[in-house]
Write an enzyme that holds these catalytic residues in place. Sequence first.
Site, PDB file in Angstrom:
ATOM      1  N   GLU A  16     -44.483 189.622  19.196  1.00  9.93           N
ATOM      2  CA  GLU A  16     -43.414 190.323  19.342  1.00  9.93           C
ATOM      3  C   GLU A  16     -42.756 191.428  18.332  1.00  9.93           C
ATOM      4  O   GLU A  16     -41.844 191.183  17.711  1.00  9.93           O
ATOM      5  CB  GLU A  16     -42.085 189.016  19.565  1.00  9.93           C
ATOM      6  CG  GLU A  16     -42.251 188.198  20.625  1.00  9.93           C
ATOM      7  CD  GLU A  16     -41.328 187.094  20.867  1.00  9.93           C
ATOM      8  OE1 GLU A  16     -40.780 186.912  20.057  1.00  9.93           O
ATOM      9  OE2 GLU A  16     -41.436 186.527  21.930  1.00  9.93           O
TER      10      GLU A  16
ATOM     11  N   ASP B 299     -39.209 182.652  14.026  1.00 11.30           N
ATOM     12  CA  ASP B 299     -38.563 181.593  14.520  1.00 11.30           C
ATOM     13  C   ASP B 299     -39.172 179.973  14.263  1.00 11.30           C
ATOM     14  O   ASP B 299     -39.475 179.163  15.168  1.00 11.30           O
ATOM     15  CB  ASP B 299     -38.252 181.551  16.168  1.00 11.30           C
ATOM     16  CG  ASP B 299     -37.338 180.485  16.695  1.00 11.30           C
ATOM     17  OD1 ASP B 299     -36.149 180.077  15.833  1.00 11.30           O
ATOM     18  OD2 ASP B 299     -37.527 180.060  17.618  1.00 11.30           O
TER      19      ASP B 299
ATOM     20  N   GLU C 170     -45.517 183.342  26.857  1.00  9.77           N
ATOM     21  CA  GLU C 170     -44.330 182.389  26.582  1.00  9.77           C
ATOM     22  C   GLU C 170     -43.490 182.660  27.592  1.00  9.77           C
ATOM     23  O   GLU C 170     -43.117 183.625  28.298  1.00  9.77           O
ATOM     24  CB  GLU C 170     -43.729 182.789  25.035  1.00  9.77           C
ATOM     25  CG  GLU C 170     -44.333 182.676  24.013  1.00  9.77           C
ATOM     26  CD  GLU C 170     -43.498 182.958  22.769  1.00  9.77           C
ATOM     27  OE1 GLU C 170     -42.289 183.108  22.649  1.00  9.77           O
ATOM     28  OE2 GLU C 170     -43.927 183.409  21.712  1.00  9.77           O
TER      29      GLU C 170
ATOM     30  N   TYR D 285     -38.326 185.372  28.921  1.00 14.94           N
ATOM     31  CA  TYR D 285     -37.407 184.287  28.725  1.00 14.94           C
ATOM     32  C   TYR D 285     -36.118 184.575  29.925  1.00 14.94           C
ATOM     33  O   TYR D 285     -35.077 184.408  29.602  1.00 14.94           O
ATOM     34  CB  TYR D 285     -36.791 184.014  27.491  1.00 14.94           C
ATOM     35  CG  TYR D 285     -37.593 183.367  26.769  1.00 14.94           C
ATOM     36  CD1 TYR D 285     -37.842 182.124  26.466  1.00 14.94           C
ATOM     37  CD2 TYR D 285     -38.791 184.078  25.915  1.00 14.94           C
ATOM     38  CE1 TYR D 285     -38.956 181.463  25.716  1.00 14.94           C
ATOM     39  CE2 TYR D 285     -39.707 183.400  25.175  1.00 14.94           C
ATOM     40  CZ  TYR D 285     -39.634 182.207  24.984  1.00 14.94           C
ATOM     41  OH  TYR D 285     -40.593 181.317  24.300  1.00 14.94           O
TER      42      TYR D 285
END
Length: 603
Positions: A417, A178, A507, A471
């Site tokens: 990830e 990303d 994160e 998230y």
Amino acid sequence: VGMLYPRDSESRESKLLDGIWHFRADMSPTRAKGFDEMWWSAPLCESGPVIDMPVPASYNDITEDKALRDFVGWVWYDRQFYVSPAWSKNWRVVLRFDSAHYYSIVWVNGKQVLEHTGGHLPFEADVFAALRFDGPNRITVAVNNTLTPTTLPPGEIQYENDTSKYPEGYFAQVLQMDFFNYAGIHRHVRLYTTPRKYIDDITILTNVVGNKGQIKYTVVLGGEKTSGNDSVQISALDTAGRVVASGSELNGALVIPNPQLWWPYGMNDTVGYQYTLMVNCSGDVYRQPFGIRTVRVTEDQFLINDKPFYCHGVAKHEDSDIRGKGLDYALITKDFNMLRWLGVNCIRTSHYPYAEEIMSLADQQGVAVIDESPGVGIKHDDNMGPESLKHHKEVMTEMIQRDKNRPSVIMWSVANEPASKSPIAEAYFKSVIEHTRSEDPASRPITFAGSVSFEEDTVVQFVDVVCINRYYGWYEDPGHLEIIPLQLHREFEGFRAKQRKPIIVTEYGADTVPGLHREPSFMFTEEYQVDLLQETHKVFDAARQKYLVGEMVWNFADFMTVEGVKRVVGNKKGLLTRQRQPKRAAFTIRDRYHALATGQDTR
Ligand code: E9O
């Protein structure tokens, strides 16, 4: 072979080749015209039209040409330079690229001198034999940014052959990460000299026993084997330049009584203290900074100098307007000022090794670093085959070779990830992590930043610290902050039940468009980012009494990504805008981190 940072000394000189180079992207359908026509054999401007291109910088955002911004394939750079005839006497002259993205070939005066795979690490060679000392020299560089299933990061080229839907020759670079695939010569290019017999590598290991700093060092020499004994002089100097210990062997041990230890921000009045190991060997002199500190992980703590360290930090990117991923001193100094303003004591070099100048600022300012490899987006089985594995190991070796003496580096991260939920991933990462362990002479802890739930993960068994990116309230159950306590706590406990290891949340965060406000909060507003962080902090505060040893916001600043329906000119999860100005959440984090750092935290 060693990869010491080039430093001038009594025996070494250097010459930066930074500046404006000539540049040409090979836009031919095959992207191979430059090789067919041997563009390295004459000045690039003779091959066709060239443009001016700064070094260091990414080339993508320098012009107004969309084809160049989004270019995939070979680009060519060249320039002229001169070297002093004084350098022709008894020197090695090394050409060093601190990095170029992704695959590079380098010629000097039409002769190939270097080839390197991988975008974020240095490469160099002695180019003495290719140089002329009595007239102009030409350096030519070809760089290819194509990402494939076996590069790191991996990617894929997608071809479309239906010419009723796509123009002839159409293809797209699919990214599995990303962030924008910025490319070009991203860091310094320089020539430096050493004597023919030279200091090739230095390894410094430190330990603290009682009130003594124990240093073990190894010096490796390169070049001509002269007969007889080498004269070896080793001294450890403090910041005032006083000799605090000395030796006369290539491999030896030193003791520094009552040493000033290296501490990260917030743990001591003095932070980032470094000594210098001055190595003087058969006429070559090199000064290697080092810090005395220990790092150790227990079942529920991360210890620096045997004191519990709680990481309150951010993940970053090398990313800014115009220069892309190019090194810029104003930018990196501002970034460190903003890290201190925020009260950050630890950063992760998401998702690749950062410039050595950044790492040196971290060493000096007492910012701990989780040093991450470019292993981002390892999503598919064909990213975990034998070729990928071999390259991943080489990259870990290069990273450790570059950063092994840095006191700021408290942990290696081998990946971000990955699809860590299959037997293939299990075997692949077992091998990468074992290799990393065997390469680091200082035995630092090892981790990866994972996004797979404890129920499915197969790799966390091999790491020292469990690092998770989560998230809740953003990608999962968007808009629902009330699920955060349950779901985050559930993940913590789930991992703890499987592995008694400390946890860092590497994160968490929310995209936030600066200037967008709403009460009550709404996704993408500055208020939502604050609310999401604060809801999450409640869970952190309960867990950090137990096994949570760190929290890191995604991200320090907004950054560029590829175009896509989820991205409004980049990822907006920054606490700061891309221009490094604070959003509302930056003040929330600043209050929290300064309280954590000064122990004034009463939560
Ligand atoms: C990696 C980072 O490079 N982590 C991403 C960040 C983001 O903002 C990205 O910029 O997207 C988040 C990964 C999300 C994983 C959770 C998926 C949940 C699916 C329901």
